[in-house]
Design an enzyme around this catalytic site. Structure first.
Site, PDB file in Angstrom:
ATOM      1  CG  ASP A  55      -2.248   0.722   0.990  1.00  0.00           C
ATOM      2  OD1 ASP A  55      -2.221   1.956   1.103  1.00  0.00           O
ATOM      3  OD2 ASP A  55      -3.283   0.097   0.696  1.00  0.00           O
ATOM      4  CG  ASP A  61     -10.126   4.245   4.840  1.00  0.00           C
ATOM      5  OD1 ASP A  61      -9.829   3.346   4.035  1.00  0.00           O
ATOM      6  OD2 ASP A  61      -9.686   5.407   4.758  1.00  0.00           O
ATOM      7  CB  CYS A 109      -9.438   2.616  -2.703  1.00  0.00           C
ATOM      8  SG  CYS A 109      -9.231   3.189  -1.004  1.00  0.00           S
ATOM      9  CG  ASP A 126      -6.576   5.524  -1.844  1.00  0.00           C
ATOM     10  OD1 ASP A 126      -7.757   5.890  -1.784  1.00  0.00           O
ATOM     11  OD2 ASP A 126      -5.887   5.259  -0.836  1.00  0.00           O
ATOM     12  CG  MET A 127      -9.760  10.326  -5.979  1.00  0.00           C
ATOM     13  SD  MET A 127     -11.173  11.159  -5.259  1.00  0.00           S
ATOM     14  CE  MET A 127     -11.440  12.446  -6.448  1.00  0.00           C
ATOM     15  NE  ARG A 149      -4.130  10.657   3.712  1.00  0.00           N
ATOM     16  CZ  ARG A 149      -3.657   9.493   3.294  1.00  0.00           C
ATOM     17  NH1 ARG A 149      -3.540   9.244   2.020  1.00  0.00           N
ATOM     18  NH2 ARG A 149      -3.296   8.573   4.140  1.00  0.00           N
TER      19      ARG A 149
HETATM   20  C1  DGJ Z   1      -6.866   5.519   2.078  1.00  0.00           C
HETATM   21  C2  DGJ Z   1      -7.255   4.096   1.867  1.00  0.00           C
HETATM   22  O1  DGJ Z   1      -8.607   3.907   2.072  1.00  0.00           O
HETATM   23  C3  DGJ Z   1      -6.430   3.230   2.802  1.00  0.00           C
HETATM   24  O2  DGJ Z   1      -6.810   1.894   2.692  1.00  0.00           O
HETATM   25  C4  DGJ Z   1      -4.977   3.407   2.477  1.00  0.00           C
HETATM   26  O3  DGJ Z   1      -4.713   2.925   1.186  1.00  0.00           O
HETATM   27  C5  DGJ Z   1      -4.607   4.880   2.592  1.00  0.00           C
HETATM   28  N1  DGJ Z   1      -5.486   5.698   1.806  1.00  0.00           N
HETATM   29  C6  DGJ Z   1      -3.184   5.100   2.161  1.00  0.00           C
HETATM   30  O4  DGJ Z   1      -2.860   6.422   2.125  1.00  0.00           O
END
Ligand code: DGJ
Length: 729
Positions: free
Chosen positions: A365, A547, A525, A477-478, A442
């Site tokens: 990750d 999450d 994600c 991811d985003m 973030r």
């Molecule tokens: C948000 C995701 O939902 C998490 O599972 C993880 O990948 C973090 N971002 C990493 O920054």
């Protein structure tokens, strides 16, 4: 499946189970007539009364009882005397927004044409579906508007979208273009929506539709965890197992608006499309604009009936690629174990232990790329960190595979940090207004995906890593929403197009990458389920559902998410306790029993597990593998709603009906140890089933009508998974 009846001037879409009917009135207006259980014909038995009502405008001065304000309309426009929500607002070169949409003609096409550049449900064979295209013309601007309707032979769903063409010699500006509008007749409805937030995605909310307009929307640059582009109308007595449902879901991942508007004389108007707050489009002469599509589902078999249609349609005709039909691997993700503090040694140790437990995929990750020691930096620079991975990622990937598990990797490609080489070399690639500093979230900024070179950069930077490492899985991811909508690339007059152009850019990137790497399994994600939508599923057949991995919260999140999306699309992981979001400690067995009801993974430092837990994990994974065909490809039925009480339950039935898996959960221990016997669904009432745990035999009718008891345990957060095999009578 599609026919036009000249006598009634009516279009019928009918697959033998559902009928959708609308007609032409006065030779020019489209009237919504019927959407529901199959009927042979609709001759107007439920026609509303029309008479000369106060304030009703009359497009035909000779006919004072006819008004568009009271007509159930199929695609209403602005300023034509229907004062409910318009579906179509167009600005002409004189600055006015007056339209007169009138019917012109229709065509019926075999199959379902694709939507250029957009995700959409598809037909594999022409005979599976039929599409009706109805052409309207705006008498004012000359714009040609085509309404598309597809009906499927095997799914009780209708897909709708709209295309607008400007055949004139001057630009026109689209200000509002709903993908669908539908006027349903007067009756009592309940409205179910799925709203929530980060860590609490897709919570079902139900209330009666009484008056006024309910607005659901996102202007966040993503479909969002806050609201879901989905409207579910039910009869007031509809429950999971019975009653009528009319549902609409948008196949789009960006800003949307959905409205449910109670009419002044009864009747409900439902609309869904891109959010006009952040949408506008200049339609230059000769240009055509294609809206994303909506999926409309009707079920007479309650909310489970509705979900069954969405699940099968999305699993079989929205998800694509080889992973559509393959069983998905059990994965271990590094995030909750290590966060940013990862390195080669830890990853390898984790991967080796994962292989021993039967896990099939190790996912590296966030934190693997240069300078990424926390969330303040490095997004955009997709090259591996030589300090953390001194021998390179390619070697790590090889070693992971040698250990016996596949290798997967995380990206957040749409974002960039101020502290990155990418930002330093291309400060104009971010979404911002030149007038002020962009708002951070973030600590990160959003790349301007309306720019072709940004999209090319993303494709190449992700592809390079995939080529180097041979990764067979990507987590995409985003983690922030879009503010400061402004593009240094688009001219002033086209800034309103940015939100949609961003989505078109993203879809192009995903199309290219999934095309180049068809064997790679992509998982979407957005800080969990922040972009868990039908648009993303077209490119990535699974999404990290939240999450929040706390088993109790997850029951609710997965329950709500399952209204639309099949369990196989829901990434769900067993994580460590106390849970990092809630601090709650739940038994490992219950964490598993919840996570296995989605697409199973683990997200914990398995190096630190006790021998006992390690043995339990090994058993869980073996059990999951034995059951996963049913869990991932079977039918899913919600039985008890965890948002409403102390118990939750659902059951799965394998495609061939031979296996049934029942999951029952109890949140807090009941001092009275009362029994909850839950009636199962989807079984064959005539068949006999054997319970695997003790060999007991039960009839399908007994299990469905009398129910199956849970077990009395004096403990909080308990679960019971029962497997039943159909036996020959
Ligand atoms: C948000 C995701 O939902 C998490 O599972 C993880 O990948 C973090 N971002 C990493 O920054």
């Amino acid at each position: 499946m599609i026919r036009y009846e000249e006598q009634e001037k009516a279009f019928y879409l009918d697959n033998g189970r559902i009928t959708y009917c609308f007609g032409i009135v006065k030779g020019q207006y489209l009237e919504s007539r019927y959407f529901g259980r199959k009927i042979r014909r609709y001759r107007g038995s439920a026609r509303p009364w029309y008479f000369d009502r106060g304030f009703c405008s009359n497009p035909d001065p000779e006919d004072k009882i006819f008004s568009l304000d009271t007509l159930p309309q199929e695609y209403p426009c602005m300023n034509q005397g229907d004062f409910r929500q318009p579906a179509f607002v167009l600005q002409t070169p004189d600055g006015r927004r007056v339209s007169r949409l009138v019917y012109r003609d229709y065509t019926i096409l075999p199959g379902k044409p694709p939507l250029a550049g957009l995700p959409a449900v598809y037909a594999e064979q022409p005979g599976e579906a039929e599409t009706l295209a109805v052409r309207l013309e705006d008498r004012v601007s000359g714009a040609q508007v085509r309404l598309y309707y597809t009906i499927f032979r095997d799914y009780d769903a209708i897909c709708r979208h709209v295309e607008v063409e400007n055949p004139g010699s001057e630009s026109l500006w689209l200000e509002r273009l709903m993908a669908m509008s539908l006027d349903l007749p007067r009756r009592d409805y309940d409205l179910v929506t799925l709203s929530g937030s980060h860590l609490q995605e897709k919570v079902p909310h139900r209330r009666p539709v009484s008056s006024d307009t309910v607005l659901l929307e996102s202007s966040r640059g993503a479909s969002s965890p806050q609201q879901t582009p989905c409207v579910i109308l039910t009869d007031p007595n509809t429950d999971e197992a019975s009653g009528q449902v009319w549902a609409v879901n948008f196949v789009y991942s960006g800003d949307f608006q959905a409205t449910v508007q109670a009419g002044q004389y009864g009747g409900v108007r439902v609309q869904m499309g891109m959010n006009p707050l952040t949408f506008g489009w200049e339609l230059a002469p000769g240009q055509r604009f294609v809206s994303p599509e909506c999926v409309l589902v009707y079920s007479a078999e309650g909310l489970n009936g509705m979900s069954g249609v969405f699940h099968r349609l999305y699993r079989q005709r929205l998800c694509r690629g080889p992973w559509r039909d393959r069983l998905r691997p059990v994965l271990l993700n590094s995030w909750e174990a290590f966060q940013f503090s990862i390195d080669e040694e830890k990853c390898l140790a984790l991967a080796k232990q994962a292989a021993e437990l039967g896990i099939e995929l190790f996912v590296l990750d966030d934190g693997w790329f240069r300078n990424r020691i926390d969330d303040r930096r490095a997004l955009g620079d997709w090259t591996e960190d030589p300090d953390k991975f001194p021998h390179g990622l390619a070697r790590l990937a090889d070693q992971v595979r040698t250990a016996g598990v596949a290798f997967g990797i995380w990206f957040e490609p749409e974002m960039v940090s101020y502290d990155s080489d990418l930002y330093r070399s291309h400060p104009d690639w971010i979404i911002r207004s030149p007038a002020c500093d962009p708002i951070l979230s973030r600590h990160q900024l959003v790349l301007d995906l309306s720019r072709p070179e940004v999209c090319d950069y993303l494709v190449e930077s992700v592809a390079r890593v995939l080529r180097r490492t041979g990764a067979s899985y990507v987590k995409w991811d985003m983690n922030r929403h879009i503010t400061d909508l402004g593009s240094a690339w688009l001219p002033a007059g086209r800034q309103r197009e940015l939100s949609h152009r961003y989505m078109l850019g993203l879809y192009r990137v995903l199309d290219q990458l999934t095309g180049q790497f068809p064997e790679v399994l992509f998982e979407g994600c957005s800080s969990g389920g922040g972009r868990f939508d039908a648009g993303m599923l077209y490119y990535m057949p699974q999404t990290w559902a939240s999450d929040n991995t706390d088993a109790v919260c997850r029951m609710q999140i997965q329950y709500g998410t399952s209204l639309l999306f099949p369990p196989v699309t829901m990434g769900s992981h067993v994580s460590a306790v106390p849970n990092h979001q809630t601090g709650r400690t739940t038994p490992l067995s219950t964490r598993f029993a919840v996570a296995m009801a989605g697409n199973l993974g683990y997200e914990m430092d398995i190096r630190t597990l006790s021998e006992e837990d390690r043995a339990e994990l090994r058993q869980q994974i073996a059990r999951y593998k034995a059951l996963r065909q049913t869990l991932q490809q079977g039918s899913f039925y919600r039985l008890l709603d965890p948002c409403r009480g102390n118990d939750a339950a659902w059951n799965f039935v394998s495609q061939d009906g031979s296996k049934v898996i029942v999951c029952q959960y109890r949140v807090s221990a009941d001092p009275l140890r009362r029994t909850t016997a839950v009636p199962l669904q989807g079984l064959d009432p005539e068949a006999v089933y054997r319970r695997q745990s003790d060999g007991a035999l039960f009839g399908g009718d007994e299990l469905m009508y009398a129910g199956l008891s849970d077990h009395p345990v004096r403990q909080d957060f308990t679960s019971l998974v029962t497997v039943l095999d159909r036996v020959e009578a």
